[in-house]
Design an enzyme around this catalytic site. Sequence first.
Site, PDB file in Angstrom:
ATOM      1  N   ASP A  70      -6.717  33.957 -22.140  1.00 41.04           N
ATOM      2  CA  ASP A  70      -6.912  32.763 -21.816  1.00 41.04           C
ATOM      3  C   ASP A  70      -6.727  32.795 -20.257  1.00 41.04           C
ATOM      4  OD1 ASP A  70      -8.151  30.456 -21.809  1.00 41.04           O
ATOM      5  OD2 ASP A  70      -6.278  28.905 -22.167  1.00 41.04           O
ATOM      6  N   HIS A  71      -7.476  32.224 -19.012  1.00 43.79           N
ATOM      7  CA  HIS A  71      -7.774  31.813 -17.804  1.00 43.79           C
ATOM      8  C   HIS A  71      -7.424  33.363 -17.122  1.00 43.79           C
ATOM      9  CE1 HIS A  71      -8.181  27.995 -16.949  1.00 43.79           C
ATOM     10  NE2 HIS A  71      -8.208  27.568 -18.419  1.00 43.79           N
TER      11      HIS A  71
ATOM     12  N   LYS B  87      -1.631  17.407 -19.592  1.00 40.87           N
ATOM     13  CA  LYS B  87      -1.255  18.495 -20.673  1.00 40.87           C
ATOM     14  C   LYS B  87      -0.768  16.873 -21.844  1.00 40.87           C
ATOM     15  CE  LYS B  87      -1.430  22.816 -18.826  1.00 40.87           C
ATOM     16  NZ  LYS B  87      -3.065  23.520 -18.815  1.00 40.87           N
TER      17      LYS B  87
ATOM     18  N   GLU C  96     -16.116  33.275 -21.427  1.00 43.34           N
ATOM     19  CA  GLU C  96     -15.980  32.227 -21.742  1.00 43.34           C
ATOM     20  C   GLU C  96     -15.718  31.627 -20.205  1.00 43.34           C
ATOM     21  OE1 GLU C  96     -14.226  28.846 -23.635  1.00 43.34           O
ATOM     22  OE2 GLU C  96     -13.268  27.951 -22.000  1.00 43.34           O
TER      23      GLU C  96
ATOM     24  N   HIS D 103     -10.656  21.734 -22.296  1.00 47.70           N
ATOM     25  CA  HIS D 103      -9.368  22.682 -21.785  1.00 47.70           C
ATOM     26  C   HIS D 103      -8.315  21.517 -21.625  1.00 47.70           C
ATOM     27  CE1 HIS D 103     -10.181  26.856 -19.603  1.00 47.70           C
ATOM     28  NE2 HIS D 103     -11.232  26.566 -20.960  1.00 47.70           N
TER      29      HIS D 103
END
Length: 503
Positions: free
Chosen positions: A172-173, A322, A280, A354
């Site tokens: 991810d990221h 978050k 992605e 996200h």
Amino acid sequence: MENLFLLLTDSKQTDLPNVYEDIEIIQSSIHTYLSSLFFIGKEGPYKYLYVYGPHHEIFGFESIEAYGEMGFDLYQCDLNRHNYEKLATYFPWIKPTSRTDHPFSFGLGDRLGLATQAHIPLFKDKDVFPVFAQQSIRELMLNHRTYDDVILSAAWSVFELDFTTGYGADGDHLKHPYEIEYAIQAGFPTITLDASEYIKNEFFALDHDQLLAKFNEINPVLQQDYRDTYLNHSFDLSDHIALTFDEDELYRSVLVYRDAIDFATDIYHDYVVPYHLDFELSIDETETSTSFTNHLFIANELARRHVIVETMAPRFVGEFQKAIDYIGDLQTFEDEYQIHEAIARAYDYRLSIHSGSDKFSAFPIIAEYSNLGWHAKTAGTNWLEALRVIAKNDPDFLREMYSWAIENLDETKKYYHIDATYESAPTLDLFKGEQVFDLLSRNDTRQIFHVNYGMLLNKKVDGEYVFRNHFFDVLEAHMDDYTNYLNAHIGKHLDLLGVKTKV
Ligand code: ZN
């Protein structure tokens, strides 16, 4: 030895007798292949893979103990990379696979290496593809983990709990080629490219004359190509949604996103195609929400270069902080979301949400408009649910953790954007008894714990962990609580997102 084999095989129907006094055999992990048998056993606090069968069927495992009798061998093996690769030649479903064929997928990011175990019972029943392994490099660093460990802890849980229907793993990221190489080496089938270092946020604020001046610095042939492609042209996305670019929108899109699109194109050709990755692109780490024309420009430029993305994460209007619910006007979110969805659909990819944990009020909108497919990611929420286990079973210990977290809040806030402040957060004397549990539902408390997880788990005094060991002891002793909390919490996400229960 043959007795062991019969007992274990029979055990599928009856209660498993303990063949070896000190090995606790985990029943769901018993798998057969031809005449061989594979299972996970626990010796004290440690788990091992046991392999039993005719030598010619099972050779090649790396064992720490081996017994042989009448042509049959029994190996006790560490849960390491070598044995994972070997076991996958018998049971390929223990390896993560691509999300490509699954319209609905959900990323979970097991920060602690224990959450996958707790997630599996829920996902056995749900019609959605789980991405059990999902970590950014930053999360790895914060938690002192490796990509190898992230894949292996998911894979061994999947084997142990007999989750045979497939799962994903998302690097991810990722921001740099060496991070992508690291993820590929560890066996991640999906990467999320974070192009934020190539997004030129400074151009968002320019006025018409400044934009035009900057645009005019680009090669004239390219300028003309952009004008021909985007101006005086309507992009019909669906029956009732069409978008057009005015000059400023075109200039801004080009100036802000051109380098990011070049970067994504390079990564696509260098890694995504040769390694058959599922791709992605995330453009969510910008200062403002992604405008429709910005999004459309990126989609169209990628398509012109034949770059295929499976999912794309724009930054949506409002705030996706978050571990708490959506902040912002839901009607605006709905109005904008359907246009982003129309862009994604016109270019044949899915939207990716996200910081998806706890966005309960936004989920029904996503479910309604993305009814052909979505990808959603949560990450920190399994850490917060683990804290509930601590709250229930050792509230005084949670109070100690909280005490440290609020004392250090000012320091933490230099790195994370959260609204909670030392003054507004619950005081320490509220943190006792039953109330501890309720406090974990408050937004400020959730955020304070959320941003402090790495620091709490890694805090050391005189070379000794302050919280880490006791935290894991309590959690591992109460895995049933953890499974219940996580399944209720993640189950609520899936229900609101419209995920069906398997029939
Ligand atoms: Zn993101």
